[in-house]
Design a protein around this motif. Structure first.
Motif, PDB file in Angstrom:
ATOM      1  N   PRO A   1       0.587  -1.392   0.107  1.00 54.29           N
ATOM      2  CA  PRO A   1       0.142   0.015  -0.138  1.00 54.29           C
ATOM      3  C   PRO A   1       0.853   1.277  -0.124  1.00 54.29           C
ATOM      4  N   LYS A   2       2.010   1.261   0.474  1.00 53.98           N
ATOM      5  CA  LYS A   2       3.009   2.324   0.392  1.00 53.98           C
ATOM      6  C   LYS A   2       3.700   2.549  -0.706  1.00 53.98           C
ATOM      7  N   LYS A   3       3.432   1.764  -1.550  1.00 55.29           N
ATOM      8  CA  LYS A   3       3.974   1.660  -3.164  1.00 55.29           C
ATOM      9  C   LYS A   3       5.621   1.858  -3.115  1.00 55.29           C
ATOM     10  N   LEU A   4       6.110   1.069  -2.458  1.00 55.90           N
ATOM     11  CA  LEU A   4       7.692   1.084  -2.260  1.00 55.90           C
ATOM     12  C   LEU A   4       8.458  -0.104  -2.658  1.00 55.90           C
ATOM     13  N   GLY A   5       7.554  -1.146  -3.137  1.00 60.32           N
ATOM     14  CA  GLY A   5       8.245  -2.385  -3.598  1.00 60.32           C
ATOM     15  C   GLY A   5       9.007  -3.130  -2.520  1.00 60.32           C
ATOM     16  N   ILE A   6       9.793  -3.939  -2.789  1.00 57.91           N
ATOM     17  CA  ILE A   6      10.631  -4.482  -1.983  1.00 57.91           C
ATOM     18  C   ILE A   6      11.752  -3.744  -1.715  1.00 57.91           C
ATOM     19  N   GLN A   7      12.209  -3.437  -0.504  1.00 61.34           N
ATOM     20  CA  GLN A   7      13.189  -2.498   0.004  1.00 61.34           C
ATOM     21  C   GLN A   7      14.350  -3.428   0.297  1.00 61.34           C
ATOM     22  N   LYS A   8      15.569  -3.012   0.199  1.00 64.35           N
ATOM     23  CA  LYS A   8      16.880  -3.717   0.617  1.00 64.35           C
ATOM     24  C   LYS A   8      17.259  -2.689   1.531  1.00 64.35           C
ATOM     25  N   GLU A   9      17.582  -3.137   2.761  1.00 64.35           N
ATOM     26  CA  GLU A   9      18.447  -2.008   3.859  1.00 64.35           C
ATOM     27  C   GLU A   9      19.514  -2.828   4.247  1.00 64.35           C
ATOM     28  N   LYS A  10      20.559  -1.916   4.467  1.00 63.32           N
ATOM     29  CA  LYS A  10      21.793  -2.537   5.089  1.00 63.32           C
ATOM     30  C   LYS A  10      21.984  -1.720   6.414  1.00 63.32           C
ATOM     31  N   ARG A  11      21.964  -2.710   7.202  1.00 64.17           N
ATOM     32  CA  ARG A  11      21.743  -2.243   8.730  1.00 64.17           C
ATOM     33  C   ARG A  11      23.356  -1.876   8.872  1.00 64.17           C
ATOM     34  N   GLY A  12      23.564  -0.889  10.128  1.00 67.35           N
ATOM     35  CA  GLY A  12      24.762  -0.651  10.614  1.00 67.35           C
ATOM     36  C   GLY A  12      25.891  -1.724  10.791  1.00 67.35           C
ATOM     37  N   ASP A  13      25.472  -2.826  11.237  1.00 67.86           N
ATOM     38  CA  ASP A  13      26.300  -4.046  11.387  1.00 67.86           C
ATOM     39  C   ASP A  13      26.665  -4.740  10.011  1.00 67.86           C
ATOM     40  N   GLY A  14      26.178  -4.345   9.123  1.00 69.11           N
ATOM     41  CA  GLY A  14      26.305  -5.261   7.867  1.00 69.11           C
ATOM     42  C   GLY A  14      25.300  -5.879   7.413  1.00 69.11           C
ATOM     43  N   ARG A  15      24.286  -6.439   8.261  1.00 72.72           N
ATOM     44  CA  ARG A  15      23.274  -7.182   7.846  1.00 72.72           C
ATOM     45  C   ARG A  15      22.347  -6.587   6.710  1.00 72.72           C
ATOM     46  N   ILE A  16      21.857  -7.470   5.744  1.00 70.39           N
ATOM     47  CA  ILE A  16      20.890  -6.932   4.780  1.00 70.39           C
ATOM     48  C   ILE A  16      19.713  -7.343   5.153  1.00 70.39           C
ATOM     49  N   VAL A  17      18.638  -6.493   5.060  1.00 68.55           N
ATOM     50  CA  VAL A  17      17.032  -6.829   5.469  1.00 68.55           C
ATOM     51  C   VAL A  17      16.280  -6.558   4.361  1.00 68.55           C
ATOM     52  N   TYR A  18      15.448  -7.211   3.836  1.00 65.11           N
ATOM     53  CA  TYR A  18      14.538  -6.977   2.634  1.00 65.11           C
ATOM     54  C   TYR A  18      13.166  -6.670   3.401  1.00 65.11           C
ATOM     55  N   ILE A  19      12.413  -5.851   3.233  1.00 67.70           N
ATOM     56  CA  ILE A  19      11.394  -5.146   3.699  1.00 67.70           C
ATOM     57  C   ILE A  19      10.035  -4.978   2.689  1.00 67.70           C
ATOM     58  N   TYR A  20       8.981  -5.623   3.121  1.00 63.46           N
ATOM     59  CA  TYR A  20       7.657  -5.369   2.272  1.00 63.46           C
ATOM     60  C   TYR A  20       6.402  -5.357   3.010  1.00 63.46           C
TER      61      TYR A  20
END
Length: 88
Positions: free
Chosen positions: A21-40
């Motif tokens: 609903p926010k029309k952001l698609g799948i977001q890829k975020e790199k956290r401060g400790d190097g972890r990669i997180v995908y958000i939908y």
């Protein structure tokens, strides 16, 4: 997302009203400790429940809730989680 919900919340949502609903698609975020997180994000309908001899009985009324599904492929124990409302 339904499997992640069942693991984290005792009562089920009724249905997914809208995907992204926010029309952001799948977001890829790199956290401060190097972890990669995908958000939908999803918009779900969460009904109100009544108790019926220790069994939840769903009512027709309820509310819409914004839900974020987060997937962290590097986390082997619990690679996914759900956050209700806006992201921090």
């Amino acid at each position: 997302m339904p499997l992640a919900w069942e693991r984290l919340y005792p009562l089920p949502f009724d249905r997914i009203l809208k995907e992204d609903p926010k029309k952001l698609g799948i977001q890829k975020e790199k956290r401060g400790d190097g972890r990669i997180v995908y958000i939908y994000n999803f918009l779900v309908f969460m009904p109100k429940y009544d108790r019926n001899e220790n069994e939840p009985k769903k009512r027709d009324e309820g509310r819409e809730i914004l839900v974020y599904f987060l997937w962290e492929p590097g986390n082997l124990e619990v690679p996914y989680r759900i956050q209700l409302g806006d992201l921090n």
